[in-house]
Design a protein around this motif. Structure first.
Motif, PDB file in Angstrom:
ATOM      1  N   ASN A 152      36.154  35.221  33.392  1.00 54.09           N
ATOM      2  CA  ASN A 152      37.349  34.502  33.348  1.00 54.09           C
ATOM      3  C   ASN A 152      38.469  35.714  32.990  1.00 54.09           C
ATOM      4  N   SER A 153      39.727  35.369  33.640  1.00 49.51           N
ATOM      5  CA  SER A 153      40.902  36.125  33.199  1.00 49.51           C
ATOM      6  C   SER A 153      40.636  37.559  33.194  1.00 49.51           C
TER       7      SER A 153
ATOM      8  N   VAL B  38      29.891  40.891  24.013  1.00 49.68           N
ATOM      9  CA  VAL B  38      30.433  40.966  25.296  1.00 49.68           C
ATOM     10  C   VAL B  38      31.777  40.119  25.046  1.00 49.68           C
ATOM     11  N   PRO B  39      32.811  40.207  25.538  1.00 51.13           N
ATOM     12  CA  PRO B  39      34.031  39.216  25.305  1.00 51.13           C
ATOM     13  C   PRO B  39      33.581  37.870  25.967  1.00 51.13           C
TER      14      PRO B  39
ATOM     15  N   LEU C  97      36.400  45.728  41.115  1.00 54.85           N
ATOM     16  CA  LEU C  97      37.599  46.487  41.017  1.00 54.85           C
ATOM     17  C   LEU C  97      38.796  45.648  40.568  1.00 54.85           C
ATOM     18  N   VAL C  98      39.392  45.564  39.678  1.00 54.04           N
ATOM     19  CA  VAL C  98      40.451  44.890  39.124  1.00 54.04           C
ATOM     20  C   VAL C  98      41.966  45.430  39.344  1.00 54.04           C
ATOM     21  N   LEU C  99      42.612  45.034  40.082  1.00 55.35           N
ATOM     22  CA  LEU C  99      43.939  45.739  40.239  1.00 55.35           C
ATOM     23  C   LEU C  99      45.075  44.957  39.658  1.00 55.35           C
TER      24      LEU C  99
ATOM     25  N   GLY D  29      43.570  38.666  35.750  1.00 53.92           N
ATOM     26  CA  GLY D  29      43.785  37.369  35.456  1.00 53.92           C
ATOM     27  C   GLY D  29      43.106  36.219  36.359  1.00 53.92           C
ATOM     28  N   ASN D  30      42.441  36.818  37.380  1.00 53.98           N
ATOM     29  CA  ASN D  30      41.744  35.839  38.198  1.00 53.98           C
ATOM     30  C   ASN D  30      40.388  35.493  37.570  1.00 53.98           C
TER      31      ASN D  30
END
Lengths: 111, 111
Positions: free
Chosen positions: A79-80, A60-61, A109-111, A16-17
């Motif tokens: 984003n997000s 790409v999104p 790395l997205v947690l 979400g960051n």
């Protein structure tokens, strides 16, 4: 002398960051790229800029927004952030039609 | 859609052996084929091939392109532990300004 540099080298963040990765090249190249390398080491083009103009946007999104303030810089804002965004992001540069040289990569790395 | 397939995906040999890595491709309006070596960080450039049958050589590494059969090989003779890496093959088509990569071959050289 670093030819293609990226910052940061590592980025750990929560879902979400919003985060940015910066890329700079001092080779005098006119074309810059962003690639994503997944866990299976498969490298895939995301964006290509030539003389600050967007040339390629590979499905790409739109959470991913590149920005090229000048020919020597290509930044990537995300984003997000989602779990699936975890990967190594490589910046590269070339003269149009020439060999591409890669930066050291940013491990996200997205947690 | 442009496609690059590398084989084998993984190869383990002993120091001193000779290895051959394969890369086949399907691309519209072929411009060049490139080989990169990736150790822990950025892919580093090895060779760019544009013409059939002309061998490119750098020390113990050599590569050749066959544009009729749509493949390239990368040879490494007298392998050393420092040759352990992922070897990436990529193709570029005319005007595309992007590289399409294969999955890579993970080469491990045991002492």
């Amino acid at each position: 002398d670093t030819a293609v540099s990226q910052t940061p080298k590592y980025l750990v963040t929560q879902m979400g960051n919003d985060k940015s990765i910066k890329c700079e090249q001092n080779l005098g190249h006119d074309t810059m790229y962003w690639y994503k390398q997944d866990s299976k080491k498969f490298l895939k083009i995301m964006f290509s800029y030539n003389n600050k103009e967007l040339i390629i946007n590979e499905t790409v999104p739109n959470r991913f927004s590149p920005k090229s303030p000048d020919k020597a810089h290509l930044n990537l804002h995300i984003n997000s952030l989602e779990l699936g965004d975890s990967a190594v992001y490589f910046c590269a540069s070339s003269l149009a039609g020439g060999t591409q040289y890669f930066g050291p990569g940013t491990r996200l790395l997205v947690l | 859609e442009d496609k690059v397939v590398q084989s084998p995906l993984s190869l383990v040999v002993h120091e001193g052996d000779t290895v051959t890595l394969n890369c086949s491709y399907e691309v519209t309006n072929f411009r060049s084929l490139l080989w990169y070596k990736q150790e822990k960080k950025a892919p580093t450039f090895l060779f760019m091939l544009t013409s059939s049958g002309i061998e490119k050589k750098s020390g113990r590494l050599s590569s050749i392109l066959d544009k009729k059969e749509l493949f390239s090989i990368l040879n490494i003779t007298a392998t050393q532990t420092g040759d352990s890496a992922i070897y990436l093959c990529a193709v570029e088509s005319e005007g595309a300004q992007k590289l399409v990569f294969g999955q890579g071959t993970r080469l491990t050289i045991n002492p």
